[in-house]
Each structure stands twice: as C-alpha cells, then as structure tokens.
Scaffold this motif. Structure first.
Motif, PDB file in Angstrom:
ATOM      1  N   ASP A  53      22.287  28.822 -30.829  1.00  0.00           N
ATOM      2  CA  ASP A  53      22.060  30.221 -31.240  1.00  0.00           C
ATOM      3  C   ASP A  53      23.227  31.140 -30.879  1.00  0.00           C
ATOM      4  N   ASP A  78      22.203  27.044 -35.233  1.00  0.00           N
ATOM      5  CA  ASP A  78      22.437  28.478 -35.375  1.00  0.00           C
ATOM      6  C   ASP A  78      23.741  28.902 -34.704  1.00  0.00           C
ATOM      7  N   ASN A 127      18.317  26.361 -38.470  1.00  0.00           N
ATOM      8  CA  ASN A 127      17.867  26.915 -39.745  1.00  0.00           C
ATOM      9  C   ASN A 127      18.901  27.867 -40.348  1.00  0.00           C
ATOM     10  N   HIS A 128      19.725  28.514 -39.506  1.00  0.00           N
ATOM     11  CA  HIS A 128      20.709  29.449 -40.066  1.00  0.00           C
ATOM     12  C   HIS A 128      21.860  28.730 -40.772  1.00  0.00           C
ATOM     13  N   HIS A 137      16.599  21.794 -33.047  1.00  0.00           N
ATOM     14  CA  HIS A 137      16.801  23.245 -32.916  1.00  0.00           C
ATOM     15  C   HIS A 137      15.475  24.013 -32.778  1.00  0.00           C
ATOM     16  N   HIS A 170      16.552  28.264 -30.874  1.00  0.00           N
ATOM     17  CA  HIS A 170      15.883  29.019 -31.929  1.00  0.00           C
ATOM     18  C   HIS A 170      15.191  30.312 -31.482  1.00  0.00           C
ATOM     19  N   ARG A 227      15.669  35.609 -34.229  1.00  0.00           N
ATOM     20  CA  ARG A 227      15.797  34.180 -34.072  1.00  0.00           C
ATOM     21  C   ARG A 227      16.174  33.554 -35.400  1.00  0.00           C
TER      22      ARG A 227
HETATM   23 FE   LIG Z   1      17.045  29.335 -35.385  1.00  0.00          FE
END
Ligand SMILES: [Fe+2]
Length: 406
Positions: free
Chosen positions: A150, A178, A213-214, A299, A332, A406
């Motif tokens: 992150d 991320d 996810n990013h 993640h 995350h 997040r």
């Molecule tokens: Fe994330």
C-alpha cells in the motif's frame, strides 16, 4: 511561411530524435528468482535487441573471456522491443553469478536485412559487475525477508520503510500490492516505486510481487505481467525459500465486477475461480507439503465484508484451512491488524499497515514476524514455532492505526 517554419522544426525534431542515443532507461531488476532460474528485465528508450552475459563469481575479470550470451527469443526470433525480459534457466542452485545486460538499437528491418545502431550496456569497467545468487532450499537453513504494501506511489515512504526493515540484510523483499494507485503508463510505474526499488536493491536482490487491487486499475494495468513476468505466466505461484513455502495469491478487485468503477472491463470472479482450481492442486505438491512453514501472501484479507474480501474467504480460505497454513500476510486496509484464528479462519492473519514494514526471519524451528513503524519502533512481534505438536503462536496486543482509504 508559417508552414515552412513548422516543417523545418518538425524536420529538426525528427532528426534530433533519430540521433538520440540508445540508453537503458530503467533497471535492470530481478524477478522470479528460484533454484535454477531468474528473469532479468530492463527498458530502453528505443527498440533494441537485448542479451545478458553471464559469468561465474570467481576472481576473474569480466573481460577475461567472451561470456556466454542469453537472449529472449520466443518462436526462434530475438525479441525487438523497448521492454527487455530474459529468463535464465538451468542455473545451479545456491550459486552466485555475475551478469551484464546489453541492448543494441534496431534501426530498421526490411526483408532479410536488419540495420543496427549503437549499444547500451551496464558497466563492468568502472563499476563492479551486477550479481545475484540462486535459491537453495536445502542449504538455506535460515532466511529473512521484508514485506511492504500500500505504498501508492510514495517513494519516500517506500525507502524509509525498506530501511526500517533493514532491507540490506534481508534475503528478499515482498511487495504485497497497491504499490501505485493505478497503472497509467511505464513512467508512472517506474517513477511510482520501481526506480526506488532498483536503486535500493532490485538489481541484485530478488523481489516477489503479490498484485493488489490498485494494480488492476488503469489502461496500463493489463501490461503488468510484462514487467513482473512469471515463468508460469500466472500472477499466483508457489515460492520455496529455505524452510518456508510461500503461497502467493492474486486478489483481483475489491468490488463486484459489475461496479461502475470498472466500466465493464473486468472479470475477476471467474479469474478467482481459475486461481482456486490452481490452488487446490498447488497445495498437494511436495514443494508445499514438505516445507516446515507455510505462509500465504495475499494483498486483500479474507474479512471486512466487501465483495473481494468475501471471495478470499469463500474461495481460498477453506483450501488453506485444510492445508494447515501457518499464517497469512495481507495489506489493503491501511491499518495494522493481528487477527487470531477465528470466524472460520484457522490461521492467524497479519494485516500490515501502509505505514509499517514486516521483517521476518525463519529457520526450521521458528518463524518470527516483526512489525516496525516509520520511526523504526517495533509495533508487534509474532512468533510461530515448530514442530507442529509444540506449535505456539504468541500474539501481542496490536496497535491499530486508522485510515479511511484502501
Ligand atoms: Fe488494496
């Protein structure tokens, strides 16, 4: 007249661009280093054909002999590109190699005639040749690693956390997702975190990636595997280092595939079904079963109530429970959580914050996970011991940090 001036400047700028020297713009950096292979990647400002020269780690000068050359040549043709990714296979386990990367500009390719330009290479004259050491689970009795997540493009934070985790003494690094907020182009990828990683360690020390996810967002997201290429072609994989088998999973997005944010371009439910099928088989492998410690790197944690988190819980957790994994390492949530086994999850879940770094040491008897904040203070210590009959997990009270994003 205006047209003539414009044409003149256009001619001059094209001529200048044509004369621009070929240079290595980013890298090289190591990916998917294992017992018998490693992938080395770098980029150039122009199309080029590339190769690696490999030398043993003896006392000879790199210029002693012509060193063996390795190309990327899928289907028998050497790749011509600005992104260079060469897999070295059939290496000896637990062995240090020295390497040099080369690119030569390809000016034109017409019929059977190819015209080449200048060469760019890493330095072995004034500088020490770069090197890497292959893994050897038999000999690696003790390993150490650092995990960050992150980072969202904050290079200062990345550098500080890596240093607080003493990355220079770790065997390898995990990026647990991320690292940027989205993927827009190559410059953003390198400017967001990879140039810092390359400067600090990634030329010579392996880094393993669990996509967040990013990294699935933005029009450049689908090119992620080109820069973090995997020998299997998958972004989920097993990794055996010393006494630990890492199960590295790919979470996908956090909202339902139909969410307005994804504009109808994602299909992560089906992707996670395929990943579940792979996981079921991977957990039966001797690589996993024989490892004293089994650590999941993922993640997105399998709790929190969002669709992605529910997918982690329903598709992956039952298999991981059955396989008796020791711990799951997540990110995350942008806060630190040390969750004991509960709510159908039979193993501890450690959620590393975006402002903490996880430093781990493992030998055949103990896995030690230290959580360190930006000031270098220890926030938590988790110790997992073997053999299983005397397995003991120590949980210290977590210090939660708050963040909305997040
Ligand atoms: Fe994330």
């Amino acid at each position: 007249m205006k047209h003539l001036i414009f044409a003149f400047f256009l001619f001059v700028s094209v001529a200048v661009a044509a004369q621009e020297k070929l240079v290595i713009t980013h890298g090289p950096y190591l990916q998917h280093l294992g017992e018998n292979g490693v992938t080395i990647l770098w980029t150039t400002n122009k199309d080029a054909v590339s190769w690696i020269e490999l030398a043993p780690d003896d006392s000879t000068h790199f210029y002693l002999n012509e060193r063996p050359k390795y190309y990327s040549a899928e289907y028998g043709f050497k790749d011509v590109s600005t992104v260079h990714s060469i897999r070295l296979n059939n290496l000896k386990a637990g062995t240090t190699y020295r390497y040099r990367v080369y690119s030569q500009e390809v000016l034109s390719h017409q019929g059977t005639k190819v015209q080449y330009g200048t060469v760019a290479a890493t330095n072995v004259y004034r500088g020490k040749p770069l090197q890497f050491a292959t893994a050897d689970p038999e000999k690696e009795k003790k390993i150490s690693f650092v995990m960050v997540n992150d980072i969202h493009g904050r290079n200062d934070l990345l550098e500080n956390l890596l240093k607080k985790g003493a990355n220079e003494t770790a065997d390898f690094i995990f990026f647990n997702g991320d690292m940027v907020s989205d993927m827009q182009n190559e410059e953003q990828l390198f400017g967001g975190f990879m140039d810092t990683a390359i400067r600090l360690f990634a030329k010579e020390k392996p880094m393993y990636y669990a996509r967040g996810n990013h990294e699935t967002r933005g029009n450049f997201a689908s090119t992620f595997p080109k820069y973090f290429t995997s020998p299997s072609g998958k972004l989920y994989y097993l990794l055996r280092r010393g006494p630990v088998c890492f199960v590295v999973l790919d979470c996908g997005e956090d909202k339902p595939d139909s969410d307005i944010e994804y504009s109808g371009i994602v299909a992560f439910d089906a992707y996670r079904d395929a990943e579940k099928a792979w996981l079921k088989e991977a957990l039966k492998s001797s690589e996993f079963i024989d490892a004293p410690f089994k650590v999941v790197v993922l993640h997105m944690p399998p709790f929190g109530g969002w669709h992605g988190e529910e997918e982690m819980a329903s598709k992956f957790v039952p298999l991981l429970n059955e396989a008796k994994v020791d711990v799951m390492l997540c990110g995350h949530l942008h806060r630190y959580i040390n969750q004991k086994p509960s709510n159908g999850i039979n193993f501890p879940v450690i959620v590393n914050s975006n402002t903490t770094v996880l430093r781990a040491e493992a030998d055949g008897e103990r896995l030690s996970l230290k959580i360190i904040n930006e000031k270098g203070e220890q926030v938590d210590l988790i110790q997992i011991s073997k053999p299983e009959s005397t397995s003991k997990t120590i949980f210290l009270p977590p210090k939660h940090e708050n963040s909305k994003s997040r």
